[in-house]
Design a protein around this motif. Sequence first.
Motif, short mmCIF file in Angstrom:
data_model
loop_
_atom_site.label_atom_id
_atom_site.label_comp_id
_atom_site.label_asym_id
_atom_site.label_seq_id
_atom_site.Cartn_x
_atom_site.Cartn_y
_atom_site.Cartn_z
N ALA A 83 0.82 -1.21 0.00
CA ALA A 83 0.00 0.00 0.00
C ALA A 83 0.86 1.26 0.00
CB ALA A 83 -0.93 0.00 1.21
N CYS A 84 1.94 1.23 0.82
CA CYS A 84 2.80 2.41 0.87
C CYS A 84 4.19 2.03 1.33
CB CYS A 84 2.21 3.46 1.80
SG CYS A 84 3.14 5.02 1.85
N LEU A 85 5.14 2.19 0.44
CA LEU A 85 6.57 2.05 0.74
C LEU A 85 7.29 3.11 -0.11
CD1 LEU A 85 7.46 -1.78 0.97
CD2 LEU A 85 7.66 -0.05 2.77
N PRO A 86 7.38 4.32 0.39
CA PRO A 86 7.85 5.44 -0.45
C PRO A 86 9.29 5.34 -0.92
CG PRO A 86 7.64 6.11 1.86
CD PRO A 86 7.02 4.75 1.74
N LYS A 87 10.14 4.59 -0.20
CA LYS A 87 11.55 4.50 -0.57
C LYS A 87 11.88 3.24 -1.37
CE LYS A 87 12.63 8.21 1.84
NZ LYS A 87 13.05 9.47 1.19
N LEU A 88 10.91 2.36 -1.55
CA LEU A 88 11.17 1.07 -2.22
C LEU A 88 11.65 1.28 -3.65
CD1 LEU A 88 10.96 -2.05 -1.86
CD2 LEU A 88 8.71 -1.88 -2.94
N GLU A 89 12.85 0.73 -3.94
CA GLU A 89 13.43 0.87 -5.28
C GLU A 89 13.38 -0.44 -6.06
OE1 GLU A 89 17.39 2.27 -4.70
OE2 GLU A 89 16.78 4.16 -3.77
N LYS A 90 13.45 -1.57 -5.35
CA LYS A 90 13.47 -2.85 -6.05
C LYS A 90 12.67 -3.89 -5.28
CE LYS A 90 16.57 -6.43 -7.92
NZ LYS A 90 17.97 -6.82 -8.18
N LEU A 91 11.87 -4.66 -6.00
CA LEU A 91 11.13 -5.77 -5.41
C LEU A 91 11.37 -7.01 -6.26
CD1 LEU A 91 7.59 -5.76 -3.90
CD2 LEU A 91 8.27 -7.61 -5.42
N SER A 92 11.72 -8.11 -5.59
CA SER A 92 11.96 -9.38 -6.27
C SER A 92 11.14 -10.46 -5.59
CB SER A 92 13.46 -9.74 -6.21
OG SER A 92 13.70 -11.02 -6.74
N TRP A 93 10.34 -11.19 -6.38
CA TRP A 93 9.50 -12.27 -5.83
C TRP A 93 9.74 -13.53 -6.68
CZ3 TRP A 93 3.71 -11.58 -4.09
CH2 TRP A 93 3.35 -12.67 -3.30
N ASP A 94 10.28 -14.55 -6.01
CA ASP A 94 10.58 -15.81 -6.67
C ASP A 94 9.66 -16.89 -6.11
OD1 ASP A 94 11.65 -18.02 -7.88
OD2 ASP A 94 13.66 -17.81 -7.04
N VAL A 95 8.70 -17.32 -6.91
CA VAL A 95 7.72 -18.38 -6.61
C VAL A 95 6.66 -17.92 -5.61
CG1 VAL A 95 7.36 -20.75 -5.84
CG2 VAL A 95 9.47 -20.16 -7.05
N TRP A 96 5.43 -17.89 -6.09
CA TRP A 96 4.27 -17.57 -5.24
C TRP A 96 3.21 -18.66 -5.41
CZ3 TRP A 96 5.89 -14.28 -9.24
CH2 TRP A 96 5.16 -14.37 -10.43
N VAL A 97 2.20 -18.62 -4.56
CA VAL A 97 1.16 -19.66 -4.58
C VAL A 97 -0.21 -19.09 -4.94
CG1 VAL A 97 2.36 -21.10 -2.90
CG2 VAL A 97 0.71 -19.39 -2.10
N SER A 98 -0.27 -17.81 -5.24
CA SER A 98 -1.56 -17.16 -5.50
C SER A 98 -2.28 -17.77 -6.68
CB SER A 98 -1.34 -15.66 -5.76
OG SER A 98 -0.49 -15.09 -4.78
#
Length: 494
Positions: A264-279
């Motif tokens: 919802a809010c992460l103002p400083k986030l520069e990189k997100l990496s997600w390896d394998v999800w179950v959704s």
Amino acid sequence: MTAATMPPHKRSRDEEDSLSTTTSTMPPPQKRSKEEEDRLSMLTDDILLSILGRLNSRMVVRTSVLSTRWKHLPWLLPELTIDIKDFLPDPCPEPVEENHIDQAMVSLTKATRSFLANQRRESAILNLDLRLYLINTFMCEIGSLVRDAVDGGLLKDFELAVLDKTDPRDCTDENMLQRAKEMDSFFSTYPSVPHCLTWLSLQNVNFGNLDMHHVLFECCKELKHLSLYQCDTGFWSLFKIDAPSSKLCFLELIKCRFGRLEVACLPKLEKLSWDVWVSEGVPLAFGSVPSLEELELSCGAICDQNAFKLSELLHGTTSIHTLTLDFQGEKLWVLPEMKQLCTAFSKLRELCVRGIFVEFDISWTSAFLVAAPSLEVLQIEVWEHPCDADDDREGSFSERRSPHWEMDFQDSKNLHLKELEFVGFKSLEEQFAFIRSILQRSPNLEKIVLKREEQCDYCDAFDVPSKFPKKDEQDMVAGRIRDGIFSPQIIFDD
């Protein structure tokens, strides 16, 4: 920060190789002659500290007994890395034995106590990188040492990796819930510790009975890097991150069982990496992430996972310049679309589309070129693993069907594309046709890098010969790509 004093997890592979080569030429302390010791001792403190910065903590302590000239130096190092792996047997058995872990933790605790001793320190520690196993017997003393160092102004930034010897496949929910309880107790008992944490890595932790958001984002106010391996709030759970005051820059998720993650809010986030999800559907949603520039999504879709629109996942992002999509050789988990992606792709400069099953058509990736007019680098990776037998997939993954994106690309051009990298290239007509189509749409394409297929350790056992062009075939392949019309530089990387 120099490469010599930089913690290992922050060094590039080239830097690590350089440091390994440099330190490997130094003979063990007991084998050095008196003359060699004297020559080293004549060097200035800053050079000697640079040498010590290349060694692991165990070697630093041993080196400090060389002479009185070296004796004080370990306590001048501005950055320290104390890694449990440096205290385990070499080679270490797999899995790690209990007695080895206990002995290693005794040594690690002793080293931590020595390095953080106020009476020996001559200067503050700018950064401490500590990697250990979560064992209460030792965590109490380590927690006290770090707390006292922080409260006494001796330690500025703290990086913590809490490892787990249990294989994720053997880790029960009870084990994971207990680890969460122990982490919460550790943070509660030593509140100074999470308050100075800038880097945190956790494995096999289930916060189902605790407030995960409170532990990770309200207690750890200085956190900039968070890595979670098989961590969640329960299977198929919703986790919402709403932390407007957070300093988090990098979020890494590996095999986390969230049903959905809402940032919802992460103002400083520069990189997100997600390896394998179950959704089953869209695994990720964004709210306010104005600094997000890099996104990596990697997953081999299993039977109960449905494809989704990438534009829906990217809704709310405005600054992404590097995007990686890895399908791990399984069916595509993105639905056909093009115009809907234009907003999210408006600043995209580098796109990596990896893990495309070898029998799939790859022309559909051209849709991304239309949606990303400012794209400069495109990487395509074809997945062909000899070890990928159908009987290993049965009952787990969906049937693999080649994608059908019926779209009118018209005469769209990409004027900024400078480099195409094709991993898993073979002299196949459909691949020649794809590369030429990219050349036709990208008049300023300067370089094409053709790479051998990437295989895993299991593939090596099959001893299947590579279909990558041999040396004497590469001129012919380059000629077929240029087709007498185009003139890009063509590099064969085998």
